[in-house]
Design a protein around this motif. Structure first.
Motif, PDB file in Angstrom:
ATOM      1  N   ALA A 236      24.407  97.597  69.656  1.00 42.35           N
ATOM      2  CA  ALA A 236      24.273  97.577  71.117  1.00 42.35           C
ATOM      3  C   ALA A 236      25.537  98.108  71.781  1.00 42.35           C
ATOM      4  CB  ALA A 236      23.985  96.159  71.594  1.00 42.35           C
ATOM      5  N   GLY A 237      25.366  98.552  73.032  1.00 35.04           N
ATOM      6  CA  GLY A 237      26.496  99.013  73.815  1.00 35.04           C
ATOM      7  C   GLY A 237      26.535 100.505  74.017  1.00 35.04           C
ATOM      8  N   VAL A 238      25.461 101.217  73.631  1.00 37.74           N
ATOM      9  CA  VAL A 238      25.456 102.658  73.830  1.00 37.74           C
ATOM     10  C   VAL A 238      25.511 102.974  75.321  1.00 37.74           C
ATOM     11  CG1 VAL A 238      24.188 103.049  71.701  1.00 37.74           C
ATOM     12  CG2 VAL A 238      22.932 102.829  73.851  1.00 37.74           C
ATOM     13  N   GLY A 239      26.034 104.147  75.631  1.00 36.10           N
ATOM     14  CA  GLY A 239      26.143 104.533  77.029  1.00 36.10           C
ATOM     15  C   GLY A 239      26.633 105.953  77.164  1.00 36.10           C
ATOM     16  N   PRO A 240      26.709 106.443  78.395  1.00 38.66           N
ATOM     17  CA  PRO A 240      27.026 107.852  78.627  1.00 38.66           C
ATOM     18  C   PRO A 240      28.505 108.168  78.539  1.00 38.66           C
ATOM     19  CG  PRO A 240      26.630 106.741  80.703  1.00 38.66           C
ATOM     20  CD  PRO A 240      26.356 105.733  79.639  1.00 38.66           C
ATOM     21  N   VAL A 241      28.764 109.420  78.237  1.00 40.12           N
ATOM     22  CA  VAL A 241      30.115 109.975  78.307  1.00 40.12           C
ATOM     23  C   VAL A 241      30.076 111.212  79.193  1.00 40.12           C
ATOM     24  CG1 VAL A 241      31.044 109.099  76.144  1.00 40.12           C
ATOM     25  CG2 VAL A 241      29.702 111.196  76.132  1.00 40.12           C
ATOM     26  N   GLU A 242      31.226 111.513  79.769  1.00 39.24           N
ATOM     27  CA  GLU A 242      31.326 112.664  80.656  1.00 39.24           C
ATOM     28  C   GLU A 242      32.254 113.706  80.040  1.00 39.24           C
ATOM     29  OE1 GLU A 242      29.409 112.755  83.182  1.00 39.24           O
ATOM     30  OE2 GLU A 242      28.775 110.655  83.144  1.00 39.24           O
ATOM     31  N   VAL A 243      32.144 114.911  80.539  1.00 38.24           N
ATOM     32  CA  VAL A 243      33.011 115.994  80.077  1.00 38.24           C
ATOM     33  C   VAL A 243      34.473 115.590  80.287  1.00 38.24           C
ATOM     34  CG1 VAL A 243      33.719 118.367  80.520  1.00 38.24           C
ATOM     35  CG2 VAL A 243      31.288 117.770  80.484  1.00 38.24           C
ATOM     36  N   GLY A 244      35.273 115.797  79.262  1.00 39.86           N
ATOM     37  CA  GLY A 244      36.691 115.467  79.304  1.00 39.86           C
ATOM     38  C   GLY A 244      37.032 114.143  78.659  1.00 39.86           C
ATOM     39  N   GLN A 245      36.034 113.290  78.415  1.00 37.75           N
ATOM     40  CA  GLN A 245      36.311 111.990  77.814  1.00 37.75           C
ATOM     41  C   GLN A 245      36.394 112.081  76.295  1.00 37.75           C
ATOM     42  OE1 GLN A 245      33.159 109.493  79.717  1.00 37.75           O
ATOM     43  NE2 GLN A 245      34.878 108.471  80.743  1.00 37.75           N
ATOM     44  N   HIS A 246      37.139 111.122  75.715  1.00 38.62           N
ATOM     45  CA  HIS A 246      37.298 111.030  74.265  1.00 38.62           C
ATOM     46  C   HIS A 246      36.492 109.840  73.735  1.00 38.62           C
ATOM     47  CE1 HIS A 246      40.821 113.487  75.281  1.00 38.62           C
ATOM     48  NE2 HIS A 246      40.810 113.909  74.019  1.00 38.62           N
ATOM     49  N   MET A 247      35.679 110.100  72.732  1.00 43.75           N
ATOM     50  CA  MET A 247      34.931 109.050  72.041  1.00 43.75           C
ATOM     51  C   MET A 247      35.626 108.757  70.715  1.00 43.75           C
ATOM     52  SD  MET A 247      31.107 110.732  72.414  1.00 43.75           S
ATOM     53  CE  MET A 247      31.629 112.284  71.635  1.00 43.75           C
ATOM     54  N   THR A 248      35.867 107.490  70.431  1.00 39.66           N
ATOM     55  CA  THR A 248      36.450 107.099  69.156  1.00 39.66           C
ATOM     56  C   THR A 248      35.587 106.022  68.513  1.00 39.66           C
ATOM     57  OG1 THR A 248      38.708 107.590  69.876  1.00 39.66           O
ATOM     58  CG2 THR A 248      38.459 106.128  67.983  1.00 39.66           C
ATOM     59  N   VAL A 249      35.065 106.335  67.341  1.00 45.49           N
ATOM     60  CA  VAL A 249      34.307 105.369  66.553  1.00 45.49           C
ATOM     61  C   VAL A 249      35.192 104.922  65.398  1.00 45.49           C
ATOM     62  CG1 VAL A 249      32.206 104.914  65.243  1.00 45.49           C
ATOM     63  CG2 VAL A 249      32.158 106.568  67.131  1.00 45.49           C
ATOM     64  N   ALA A 250      35.335 103.612  65.225  1.00 46.78           N
ATOM     65  CA  ALA A 250      36.159 103.069  64.147  1.00 46.78           C
ATOM     66  C   ALA A 250      35.318 102.124  63.301  1.00 46.78           C
ATOM     67  CB  ALA A 250      37.365 102.321  64.710  1.00 46.78           C
ATOM     68  N   VAL A 251      35.421 102.270  61.995  1.00 41.75           N
ATOM     69  CA  VAL A 251      34.767 101.351  61.068  1.00 41.75           C
ATOM     70  C   VAL A 251      35.847 100.735  60.185  1.00 41.75           C
ATOM     71  CG1 VAL A 251      33.080 101.039  59.229  1.00 41.75           C
ATOM     72  CG2 VAL A 251      32.614 102.669  61.075  1.00 41.75           C
TER      73      VAL A 251
END
Length: 265
Positions: A236-251
């Motif tokens: 849970a917790g998915v959501g939108p990102v905008e141009v210029g933003q950084h997404m970081t997934v950590a496991v």
């Protein structure tokens, strides 16, 4: 072991990632392809900061699992419906795969693009119809994935191929962790942040269908090849990102995967 795929100058290869007593990280080049033969060192070594990490594998296919966390099923019920008795399976094309720090392109066809942080399973040998109790024999290791999705297209199309299949919509990395057992991989913290803000925070222990069940299920109707990837679903917790933003997934115990959202020139 942590096995990375990297480029240095004009050369692309695989290497073992390690850390010295001072906290400096290095990559030691391997001979050939680690999925196709024995792991052998060449003797060449470089600082990790001096090479470019690439997607750790180039899979023939990325097999994705949907609706595998109960709270995510609930938050997406209006778009994807409720839970199902069997795993929900869809595919991403190999052309969607990018590596750490590669750009994710915001398509002109979409007005909402979402992140989906996931644990990724890397298959180590050709296999089909694998019993759950034998899955440990076909898993090479684990990496981090981001099942980037054009959410508006997913809703209007009523199936997921276009929404999930854009070029750059499958970041993988930073490397493959081979040292985790199935039991250990079944209880890892997974987080997604956008520009440092935590958006997803869960555990793989919350998966509805565990890794042995998923590999057994997928291999019951398609042959898996060395380097193929199974994305195990997003919490849970998915959501939108905008141009210029950084997404970081950590496991936990694997690493972090960061990608910036950009537009095509």
């Amino acid at each position: 072991m942590r096995i990375a795929r990297f480029s240095a100058g004009d050369e692309v290869g695989f290497g073992l990632v390690d850390t010295d007593d001072g906290g400096n990280r290095f990559v030691s080049r391997l001979k050939g392809h680690p999925l196709l033969g024995q792991i052998q060192l060449t003797g060449e070594r470089a600082k990790l900061e001096d090479v470019r990490l690439l997607s750790p594998v180039l899979p023939t296919k990325v097999v994705c699992i949907g609706k595998n966390y109960a709270e995510h099923v609930a938050e997406m019920a209006d778009i994807t419906g409720g839970s199902t008795a069997e795993p929900v399976v869809f595919l991403k094309p190999s052309s969607a795969v990018v590596g750490p720090n590669d750009p994710v392109f915001y398509p002109a066809l979409s007005s909402r693009v979402d992140y989906e942080g996931e644990l990724a399973v890397v298959i180590g040998r050709l296999c089909r119809e694998v019993p759950a109790e034998r899955v440990k024999d076909v898993v090479f290791g684990y990496t981090v994935g981001n099942d980037v999705t054009a959410r508006d297209l997913q809703q209007t199309d009523k199936q997921w191929t276009r929404a999930k299949g854009f070029d750059s919509f499958c970041p993988l990395g930073p490397w493959i962790e081979t040292g985790l057992s199935l039991e250990e991989a079944a209880d890892l913290r997974i987080t997604t942040t956008v520009d440092g803000e935590v958006r997803q925070d869960a555990s793989t222990a919350q998966m509805i269908h565990g890794i042995p069940e998923l590999v057994a299920y997928v291999s019951s109707f398609m042959t898996l090849l060395p380097g193929d990837v199974i994305l195990t679903g997003t919490p849970a917790g998915v959501g939108p990102v905008e141009v210029g933003q950084h997404m970081t997934v950590a496991v936990e115990r694997i690493g972090e995967l960061t990608n910036r959202v950009v537009t095509r020139d």
